[in-house]
Design an enzyme around this catalytic site. Structure first.
Site, PDB file in Angstrom:
ATOM      1  N   ASP A 186       0.825  -1.200   0.000  1.00  0.00           N
ATOM      2  CA  ASP A 186       0.000   0.000   0.000  1.00  0.00           C
ATOM      3  C   ASP A 186       0.864   1.256   0.000  1.00  0.00           C
ATOM      4  O   ASP A 186       1.483   1.589   1.014  1.00  0.00           O
ATOM      5  CB  ASP A 186      -0.914  -0.028   1.235  1.00  0.00           C
ATOM      6  N   SER A 196       0.011   4.229   2.714  1.00  0.00           N
ATOM      7  CA  SER A 196       0.331   4.166   4.140  1.00  0.00           C
ATOM      8  C   SER A 196       1.798   3.768   4.279  1.00  0.00           C
ATOM      9  O   SER A 196       2.460   3.478   3.280  1.00  0.00           O
ATOM     10  CB  SER A 196      -0.583   3.167   4.867  1.00  0.00           C
ATOM     11  N   ASN A 216       3.142   1.818   7.351  1.00  0.00           N
ATOM     12  CA  ASN A 216       3.444   0.835   8.398  1.00  0.00           C
ATOM     13  C   ASN A 216       3.260  -0.596   7.920  1.00  0.00           C
ATOM     14  O   ASN A 216       2.424  -0.873   7.065  1.00  0.00           O
ATOM     15  CB  ASN A 216       2.536   1.048   9.616  1.00  0.00           C
ATOM     16  N   TRP A 263       2.207  -4.350   9.386  1.00  0.00           N
ATOM     17  CA  TRP A 263       1.663  -5.108  10.505  1.00  0.00           C
ATOM     18  C   TRP A 263       1.121  -6.442  10.014  1.00  0.00           C
ATOM     19  O   TRP A 263       0.664  -6.568   8.891  1.00  0.00           O
ATOM     20  CB  TRP A 263       0.604  -4.321  11.273  1.00  0.00           C
ATOM     21  N   TYR A 281     -10.295   1.164  11.628  1.00  0.00           N
ATOM     22  CA  TYR A 281     -10.751   1.136  10.243  1.00  0.00           C
ATOM     23  C   TYR A 281     -12.270   1.040  10.230  1.00  0.00           C
ATOM     24  O   TYR A 281     -12.908   0.798  11.265  1.00  0.00           O
ATOM     25  CB  TYR A 281     -10.121  -0.036   9.484  1.00  0.00           C
ATOM     26  N   ASP A 328      -1.922   5.793  -5.224  1.00  0.00           N
ATOM     27  CA  ASP A 328      -2.252   4.941  -4.082  1.00  0.00           C
ATOM     28  C   ASP A 328      -2.596   3.530  -4.548  1.00  0.00           C
ATOM     29  O   ASP A 328      -3.693   3.277  -5.042  1.00  0.00           O
ATOM     30  CB  ASP A 328      -3.436   5.554  -3.323  1.00  0.00           C
ATOM     31  N   THR A 345      -5.873   1.605  -3.235  1.00  0.00           N
ATOM     32  CA  THR A 345      -7.184   2.140  -3.588  1.00  0.00           C
ATOM     33  C   THR A 345      -7.557   1.698  -4.983  1.00  0.00           C
ATOM     34  O   THR A 345      -6.713   1.666  -5.875  1.00  0.00           O
ATOM     35  CB  THR A 345      -7.181   3.680  -3.500  1.00  0.00           C
TER      36      THR A 345
END
Length: 410
Positions: A96, A99, A101, A103, A139, A280, A283
Protein backbone atom coordinates in the site's frame (compact mmCIF):
# COMPACT_ATOMS: atom_id res chain seq x y z
CA UNK A 1 -9.27 -21.71 -0.42
CA UNK A 2 -8.01 -21.16 3.12
CA UNK A 3 -5.69 -18.23 3.77
CA UNK A 4 -2.85 -20.51 4.84
CA UNK A 5 -3.07 -22.46 1.57
CA UNK A 6 -3.05 -19.26 -0.47
CA UNK A 7 0.00 -18.11 1.47
CA UNK A 8 1.84 -21.35 0.64
CA UNK A 9 0.98 -21.08 -3.02
CA UNK A 10 2.19 -17.49 -3.07
CA UNK A 11 5.46 -18.63 -1.52
CA UNK A 12 5.83 -21.23 -4.29
CA UNK A 13 5.15 -18.55 -6.88
CA UNK A 14 7.87 -16.39 -5.33
CA UNK A 15 10.39 -19.25 -5.51
CA UNK A 16 9.53 -19.87 -9.15
CA UNK A 17 9.85 -16.18 -9.91
CA UNK A 18 13.33 -16.15 -8.41
CA UNK A 19 14.31 -19.12 -10.59
CA UNK A 20 12.96 -17.47 -13.74
CA UNK A 21 14.86 -14.25 -12.98
CA UNK A 22 18.23 -15.58 -11.85
CA UNK A 23 19.93 -13.69 -14.67
CA UNK A 24 18.82 -10.27 -13.39
CA UNK A 25 20.76 -8.99 -10.38
CA UNK A 26 19.68 -5.33 -10.46
CA UNK A 27 15.92 -5.82 -10.22
CA UNK A 28 14.23 -7.85 -7.50
CA UNK A 29 10.67 -9.00 -8.26
CA UNK A 30 7.74 -10.26 -6.31
CA UNK A 31 4.57 -11.52 -8.03
CA UNK A 32 1.49 -9.56 -7.06
CA UNK A 33 -1.86 -11.34 -6.85
CA UNK A 34 -5.35 -9.88 -6.93
CA UNK A 35 -8.44 -10.98 -5.04
CA UNK A 36 -10.00 -13.79 -7.11
CA UNK A 37 -13.58 -13.00 -6.05
CA UNK A 38 -13.49 -9.32 -6.96
CA UNK A 39 -16.08 -7.99 -9.35
CA UNK A 40 -16.29 -4.23 -9.65
CA UNK A 41 -19.89 -3.09 -9.18
CA UNK A 42 -21.84 -0.08 -8.01
CA UNK A 43 -22.11 -1.62 -4.53
CA UNK A 44 -18.34 -2.04 -4.33
CA UNK A 45 -17.73 1.49 -5.63
CA UNK A 46 -19.91 2.98 -2.90
CA UNK A 47 -18.28 0.78 -0.22
CA UNK A 48 -14.81 1.80 -1.26
CA UNK A 49 -15.73 5.47 -1.50
CA UNK A 50 -16.75 5.32 2.16
CA UNK A 51 -13.52 3.50 3.04
CA UNK A 52 -11.42 6.14 1.27
CA UNK A 53 -13.25 8.87 3.16
CA UNK A 54 -12.00 7.28 6.39
CA UNK A 55 -8.50 6.51 5.12
CA UNK A 56 -7.75 10.10 4.16
CA UNK A 57 -9.39 11.69 7.20
CA UNK A 58 -6.77 10.99 9.85
CA UNK A 59 -8.25 10.82 13.30
CA UNK A 60 -7.03 9.96 16.78
CA UNK A 61 -8.40 7.53 19.33
CA UNK A 62 -9.16 8.41 22.92
CA UNK A 63 -5.72 7.06 23.86
CA UNK A 64 -4.02 9.44 21.43
CA UNK A 65 -3.09 6.81 18.86
CA UNK A 66 -3.30 7.84 15.20
CA UNK A 67 -6.14 6.26 13.26
CA UNK A 68 -5.27 4.73 9.90
CA UNK A 69 -8.19 3.39 7.92
CA UNK A 70 -7.98 -0.07 6.34
CA UNK A 71 -10.02 -1.39 3.46
CA UNK A 72 -12.57 -4.17 3.11
CA UNK A 73 -11.25 -7.37 1.51
CA UNK A 74 -13.67 -7.02 -1.42
CA UNK A 75 -11.90 -3.91 -2.65
CA UNK A 76 -9.60 -4.29 -5.59
CA UNK A 77 -6.36 -4.93 -3.72
CA UNK A 78 -3.00 -6.27 -4.75
CA UNK A 79 -1.04 -8.45 -2.37
CA UNK A 80 2.07 -10.64 -2.31
CA UNK A 81 4.30 -12.78 -0.12
CA UNK A 82 6.84 -11.59 2.47
CA UNK A 83 8.80 -13.32 5.23
CA UNK A 84 9.39 -12.25 8.82
CA UNK A 85 11.90 -13.83 11.20
CA UNK A 86 14.67 -16.45 11.21
CA UNK A 87 13.83 -19.06 10.04
CA UNK A 88 11.36 -17.20 7.83
CA UNK A 89 7.62 -17.14 8.58
CA UNK A 90 5.59 -16.27 5.49
CA UNK A 91 2.70 -13.84 5.13
CA UNK A 92 0.54 -12.38 2.40
CA UNK A 93 0.40 -8.59 2.65
CA UNK A 94 -1.22 -5.79 0.73
CA UNK A 95 1.45 -3.44 -0.68
CA UNK A 96 0.00 0.00 0.00
CA UNK A 97 1.65 3.23 -1.19
CA UNK A 98 -1.05 5.13 0.70
CA UNK A 99 0.33 4.17 4.14
CA UNK A 100 3.75 3.52 5.70
CA UNK A 101 3.44 0.84 8.40
CA UNK A 102 3.88 -2.94 8.30
CA UNK A 103 1.66 -5.11 10.50
CA UNK A 104 0.66 -8.78 10.65
CA UNK A 105 -1.40 -10.88 13.10
CA UNK A 106 0.37 -12.08 16.25
CA UNK A 107 0.30 -15.68 17.47
CA UNK A 108 -1.40 -14.35 20.61
CA UNK A 109 -4.33 -12.99 18.61
CA UNK A 110 -7.55 -14.88 19.45
CA UNK A 111 -9.92 -12.83 17.25
CA UNK A 112 -11.91 -14.63 14.58
CA UNK A 113 -10.09 -12.73 11.82
CA UNK A 114 -6.77 -14.22 13.00
CA UNK A 115 -7.91 -17.83 12.99
CA UNK A 116 -7.64 -18.45 9.23
CA UNK A 117 -4.56 -16.31 8.62
CA UNK A 118 -0.86 -16.70 9.17
CA UNK A 119 0.28 -15.46 12.57
CA UNK A 120 3.73 -14.37 13.73
CA UNK A 121 5.54 -16.32 16.45
CA UNK A 122 8.28 -14.13 17.89
CA UNK A 123 9.44 -16.94 20.16
CA UNK A 124 10.31 -19.05 17.11
CA UNK A 125 12.57 -16.44 15.51
CA UNK A 126 16.21 -16.10 16.54
CA UNK A 127 16.27 -12.52 15.19
CA UNK A 128 13.17 -11.32 17.07
CA UNK A 129 13.66 -8.31 19.35
CA UNK A 130 10.86 -7.29 21.72
CA UNK A 131 9.68 -3.67 21.66
CA UNK A 132 6.30 -3.68 23.36
CA UNK A 133 5.14 -0.18 22.38
CA UNK A 134 1.36 -0.29 22.08
CA UNK A 135 -0.40 0.76 18.90
CA UNK A 136 -3.99 0.95 17.69
CA UNK A 137 -5.32 1.24 14.16
CA UNK A 138 -8.99 1.97 13.50
CA UNK A 139 -10.75 1.14 10.24
CA UNK A 140 -14.30 1.33 8.85
CA UNK A 141 -16.23 -1.14 10.99
CA UNK A 142 -13.73 -2.01 13.70
CA UNK A 143 -10.11 -1.79 14.78
CA UNK A 144 -6.84 -3.64 15.26
CA UNK A 145 -4.65 -3.26 18.32
CA UNK A 146 -1.36 -4.76 19.42
CA UNK A 147 2.26 -3.84 20.01
CA UNK A 148 5.45 -3.19 18.09
CA UNK A 149 8.19 -5.80 17.57
CA UNK A 150 11.41 -5.97 15.58
CA UNK A 151 12.71 -8.71 13.27
CA UNK A 152 14.12 -9.46 9.83
CA UNK A 153 11.65 -8.81 6.98
CA UNK A 154 12.23 -10.15 3.48
CA UNK A 155 10.56 -9.91 0.09
CA UNK A 156 11.64 -9.95 -3.54
CA UNK A 157 14.85 -11.71 -2.44
CA UNK A 158 15.96 -8.88 -0.12
CA UNK A 159 16.13 -8.67 3.67
CA UNK A 160 15.53 -5.62 5.88
CA UNK A 161 17.22 -6.31 9.21
CA UNK A 162 15.77 -5.07 12.48
CA UNK A 163 12.51 -3.89 10.93
CA UNK A 164 9.94 -2.54 13.39
CA UNK A 165 6.41 -3.74 12.67
CA UNK A 166 3.07 -4.18 14.37
CA UNK A 167 1.94 -7.45 15.92
CA UNK A 168 -1.86 -7.42 15.95
CA UNK A 169 -3.34 -9.08 19.03
CA UNK A 170 -6.98 -8.04 18.62
CA UNK A 171 -9.06 -7.53 15.48
CA UNK A 172 -12.55 -6.14 16.02
CA UNK A 173 -14.96 -6.16 13.06
CA UNK A 174 -15.48 -8.33 10.00
CA UNK A 175 -13.17 -6.66 7.46
CA UNK A 176 -10.34 -9.20 7.75
CA UNK A 177 -12.21 -12.40 8.52
CA UNK A 178 -12.37 -13.41 4.83
CA UNK A 179 -9.48 -11.31 3.55
CA UNK A 180 -7.05 -12.99 1.14
CA UNK A 181 -4.09 -11.28 2.78
CA UNK A 182 -2.78 -11.38 6.34
CA UNK A 183 -1.57 -7.80 6.84
CA UNK A 184 -0.46 -4.52 5.31
CA UNK A 185 2.99 -3.36 4.15
CA UNK A 186 2.97 0.41 3.72
CA UNK A 187 5.26 1.96 1.12
CA UNK A 188 4.64 5.64 1.77
CA UNK A 189 7.23 8.05 3.18
CA UNK A 190 8.47 7.93 6.82
CA UNK A 191 6.55 11.07 7.85
CA UNK A 192 3.30 9.17 7.27
CA UNK A 193 4.21 6.26 9.55
CA UNK A 194 2.36 5.65 12.82
CA UNK A 195 4.64 5.78 15.89
CA UNK A 196 7.52 7.14 13.80
CA UNK A 197 8.42 3.67 12.48
CA UNK A 198 10.85 3.54 9.54
CA UNK A 199 9.04 1.96 6.53
CA UNK A 200 10.35 -1.39 5.30
CA UNK A 201 11.62 -0.22 1.91
CA UNK A 202 13.33 2.80 3.49
CA UNK A 203 15.13 0.38 5.82
CA UNK A 204 16.28 -1.63 2.80
CA UNK A 205 17.66 1.56 1.25
CA UNK A 206 19.38 2.62 4.49
CA UNK A 207 20.97 -0.82 4.84
CA UNK A 208 22.22 -0.85 1.24
CA UNK A 209 20.48 -4.08 0.25
CA UNK A 210 18.64 -2.57 -2.71
CA UNK A 211 20.78 -1.36 -5.60
CA UNK A 212 18.74 1.78 -6.23
CA UNK A 213 16.21 3.57 -3.96
CA UNK A 214 13.41 2.90 -6.43
CA UNK A 215 10.45 0.51 -6.59
CA UNK A 216 7.83 0.14 -9.27
CA UNK A 217 4.42 -1.43 -9.81
CA UNK A 218 3.09 -3.22 -12.86
CA UNK A 219 -0.59 -3.82 -12.07
CA UNK A 220 -3.10 -5.74 -14.13
CA UNK A 221 -6.84 -6.10 -13.66
CA UNK A 222 -7.50 -8.43 -16.58
CA UNK A 223 -5.74 -10.92 -18.82
CA UNK A 224 -5.56 -14.63 -19.52
CA UNK A 225 -3.59 -15.62 -16.42
CA UNK A 226 -5.91 -16.23 -13.47
CA UNK A 227 -5.18 -14.07 -10.38
CA UNK A 228 -1.99 -12.68 -11.94
CA UNK A 229 -2.06 -9.10 -10.70
CA UNK A 230 1.34 -7.99 -11.90
CA UNK A 231 4.64 -7.37 -10.17
CA UNK A 232 6.24 -5.22 -7.51
CA UNK A 233 9.86 -4.58 -8.52
CA UNK A 234 12.51 -3.33 -6.09
CA UNK A 235 15.60 -1.50 -7.32
CA UNK A 236 14.31 0.09 -10.52
CA UNK A 237 11.94 -0.40 -13.45
CA UNK A 238 11.49 -2.98 -16.19
CA UNK A 239 11.12 -1.29 -19.63
CA UNK A 240 9.63 -4.48 -21.08
CA UNK A 241 6.51 -3.86 -19.00
CA UNK A 242 5.70 -0.42 -20.42
CA UNK A 243 5.65 1.44 -23.72
CA UNK A 244 7.91 4.39 -24.48
CA UNK A 245 9.77 6.30 -21.78
CA UNK A 246 8.70 7.21 -18.28
CA UNK A 247 7.23 10.67 -17.70
CA UNK A 248 8.60 11.97 -14.41
CA UNK A 249 6.98 14.38 -11.98
CA UNK A 250 8.30 15.56 -8.61
CA UNK A 251 6.66 14.60 -5.34
CA UNK A 252 5.27 17.78 -3.77
CA UNK A 253 4.68 16.34 -0.32
CA UNK A 254 6.91 13.51 0.93
CA UNK A 255 4.28 11.76 3.03
CA UNK A 256 1.82 10.36 0.53
CA UNK A 257 3.12 9.97 -3.03
CA UNK A 258 1.61 13.35 -3.99
CA UNK A 259 2.33 15.08 -7.31
CA UNK A 260 0.87 17.89 -9.40
CA UNK A 261 -1.17 17.39 -12.55
CA UNK A 262 -1.30 19.93 -15.38
CA UNK A 263 -4.86 19.38 -16.53
CA UNK A 264 -7.62 16.82 -16.12
CA UNK A 265 -10.31 16.58 -18.79
CA UNK A 266 -13.28 14.46 -19.79
CA UNK A 267 -12.91 14.49 -23.55
CA UNK A 268 -12.46 18.19 -24.40
CA UNK A 269 -14.14 19.45 -21.20
CA UNK A 270 -11.62 20.91 -18.75
CA UNK A 271 -12.23 19.63 -15.23
CA UNK A 272 -9.21 20.90 -13.29
CA UNK A 273 -5.98 22.84 -13.67
CA UNK A 274 -2.84 22.19 -11.60
CA UNK A 275 -4.60 19.98 -9.04
CA UNK A 276 -2.53 17.75 -6.74
CA UNK A 277 -2.93 13.96 -6.91
CA UNK A 278 -1.78 10.90 -4.95
CA UNK A 279 -0.66 7.53 -6.40
CA UNK A 280 -2.25 4.94 -4.08
CA UNK A 281 -1.91 1.19 -4.77
CA UNK A 282 -4.23 0.49 -1.83
CA UNK A 283 -7.18 2.14 -3.59
CA UNK A 284 -9.28 0.95 -6.51
CA UNK A 285 -11.04 4.13 -7.59
CA UNK A 286 -10.12 7.58 -8.81
CA UNK A 287 -11.32 10.08 -6.21
CA UNK A 288 -11.80 13.74 -7.13
CA UNK A 289 -12.34 16.85 -5.00
CA UNK A 290 -16.03 17.62 -4.54
CA UNK A 291 -16.23 20.56 -6.98
CA UNK A 292 -14.50 18.64 -9.77
CA UNK A 293 -16.59 15.53 -9.14
CA UNK A 294 -19.78 17.58 -9.28
CA UNK A 295 -18.79 18.86 -12.72
CA UNK A 296 -18.03 15.32 -13.93
CA UNK A 297 -21.34 13.99 -12.57
CA UNK A 298 -23.22 16.75 -14.38
CA UNK A 299 -21.59 15.78 -17.68
CA UNK A 300 -23.06 12.29 -17.37
CA UNK A 301 -26.31 13.24 -15.68
CA UNK A 302 -25.26 11.08 -12.72
CA UNK A 303 -27.01 11.08 -9.35
CA UNK A 304 -25.38 11.61 -5.94
CA UNK A 305 -23.84 8.12 -6.03
CA UNK A 306 -22.49 8.47 -9.55
CA UNK A 307 -25.08 6.32 -11.34
CA UNK A 308 -26.86 7.08 -14.62
CA UNK A 309 -28.76 5.32 -17.40
CA UNK A 310 -26.66 4.03 -20.28
CA UNK A 311 -26.71 1.63 -23.23
CA UNK A 312 -23.14 1.50 -24.55
CA UNK A 313 -19.81 2.86 -23.32
CA UNK A 314 -18.48 3.41 -26.84
CA UNK A 315 -19.93 6.92 -27.10
CA UNK A 316 -18.32 8.26 -23.91
CA UNK A 317 -15.04 10.23 -24.09
CA UNK A 318 -11.67 9.40 -22.58
CA UNK A 319 -10.58 10.67 -19.20
CA UNK A 320 -7.38 12.60 -19.93
CA UNK A 321 -4.87 13.35 -17.17
CA UNK A 322 -1.98 15.57 -18.27
CA UNK A 323 1.21 15.15 -16.24
CA UNK A 324 4.34 17.16 -17.00
CA UNK A 325 3.02 17.95 -20.49
CA UNK A 326 2.08 14.35 -21.39
CA UNK A 327 -1.52 13.14 -21.81
CA UNK A 328 -2.47 9.89 -20.05
CA UNK A 329 -5.74 8.63 -21.50
CA UNK A 330 -8.18 6.28 -19.80
CA UNK A 331 -10.97 4.86 -21.91
CA UNK A 332 -14.56 5.03 -20.65
CA UNK A 333 -14.71 1.24 -20.17
CA UNK A 334 -12.20 1.62 -17.32
CA UNK A 335 -13.71 4.57 -15.45
CA UNK A 336 -17.38 3.65 -16.03
CA UNK A 337 -18.84 0.37 -14.75
CA UNK A 338 -21.86 -0.91 -16.70
CA UNK A 339 -24.43 -3.27 -15.16
CA UNK A 340 -27.17 -3.87 -17.74
CA UNK A 341 -28.59 -0.39 -18.47
CA UNK A 342 -27.20 1.24 -15.33
CA UNK A 343 -23.74 2.78 -15.30
CA UNK A 344 -21.63 3.85 -12.31
CA UNK A 345 -18.68 6.20 -12.32
CA UNK A 346 -15.49 4.68 -10.89
CA UNK A 347 -14.64 8.32 -10.18
CA UNK A 348 -16.00 9.36 -6.78
CA UNK A 349 -15.51 12.15 -4.24
CA UNK A 350 -15.07 12.47 -0.50
CA UNK A 351 -15.57 15.52 1.68
CA UNK A 352 -12.74 17.62 3.05
CA UNK A 353 -10.24 16.66 0.33
CA UNK A 354 -8.65 19.08 -2.15
CA UNK A 355 -6.55 16.55 -4.13
CA UNK A 356 -7.17 13.61 -6.46
CA UNK A 357 -6.46 10.01 -5.45
CA UNK A 358 -5.26 7.85 -8.33
CA UNK A 359 -6.04 4.22 -7.55
CA UNK A 360 -6.22 1.18 -9.80
CA UNK A 361 -8.44 2.86 -12.41
CA UNK A 362 -5.33 4.93 -13.20
CA UNK A 363 -2.46 2.72 -11.96
CA UNK A 364 -3.80 -0.33 -13.79
CA UNK A 365 -3.35 1.52 -17.07
CA UNK A 366 0.07 3.04 -16.37
CA UNK A 367 3.27 1.46 -15.09
CA UNK A 368 4.41 3.51 -12.09
CA UNK A 369 7.92 4.04 -10.77
CA UNK A 370 8.24 5.27 -7.19
CA UNK A 371 11.65 6.95 -6.96
CA UNK A 372 12.36 7.36 -3.24
CA UNK A 373 15.86 8.79 -3.73
CA UNK A 374 14.81 11.60 -6.05
CA UNK A 375 11.31 11.94 -4.56
CA UNK A 376 9.58 11.64 -7.91
CA UNK A 377 7.12 9.44 -9.78
CA UNK A 378 7.43 8.05 -13.30
CA UNK A 379 4.48 6.95 -15.45
CA UNK A 380 4.22 5.10 -18.77
CA UNK A 381 1.45 3.09 -20.50
CA UNK A 382 1.60 -0.61 -19.59
CA UNK A 383 2.23 -3.19 -22.28
CA UNK A 384 -1.04 -4.72 -23.37
CA UNK A 385 0.39 -8.26 -23.61
CA UNK A 386 1.91 -10.41 -20.91
CA UNK A 387 5.58 -10.98 -21.64
CA UNK A 388 6.96 -14.41 -22.41
CA UNK A 389 8.81 -14.40 -19.08
CA UNK A 390 5.64 -13.70 -17.09
CA UNK A 391 3.60 -16.25 -19.01
CA UNK A 392 6.28 -18.90 -18.49
CA UNK A 393 6.29 -18.20 -14.75
CA UNK A 394 2.58 -18.64 -14.34
CA UNK A 395 2.48 -21.69 -16.62
CA UNK A 396 5.09 -23.31 -14.36
CA UNK A 397 3.14 -22.23 -11.28
CA UNK A 398 -0.10 -23.70 -12.68
CA UNK A 399 1.66 -26.93 -13.63
CA UNK A 400 3.13 -27.23 -10.13
CA UNK A 401 -0.30 -26.87 -8.62
CA UNK A 402 -1.73 -29.47 -11.01
CA UNK A 403 0.98 -31.88 -9.96
CA UNK A 404 0.15 -31.41 -6.30
CA UNK A 405 3.42 -29.80 -5.21
CA UNK A 406 1.48 -27.84 -2.55
CA UNK A 407 0.87 -31.10 -0.68
CA UNK A 408 4.46 -30.94 0.49
CA UNK A 409 3.41 -28.33 3.04
CA UNK A 410 0.70 -30.46 4.69
Amino acid sequence: MAGSQIQKLAFLAGILLILVNLGSSALHRIPVQRSPSFKRSHKMIVAERDFIQQKYTRQYTANGYPVEQLSNFDNFQYYGNISIGTPPQYFLVQFDTGSSNLWVPSSSCLSEACQDHQTYYGSESSTHVANGTAFSITYGTGSVTGYLSMDYVGFAGLIAKNQTFGEVTTEVGTNFVDAYFDGILGMGFPSLAVDGVTPTFQNMVNQGVVQSPVFSFFLRDNGSVVNYGGELILGGSDPSLYRGGLTYVDVIQAAYWKFQTDFIKIGSTLISTFDAAIADTGTSLIVAPVAEYTQIAQLFGADSEGTFQCTSLDSYPDLVITINGVDFRIQAKYYIIQENYLCSLAIQSISGQDFWIMGDVFLGRFYTEFDVGNQRLGFAPVNSAISARQLALWQIFTLALACGVWKLWY
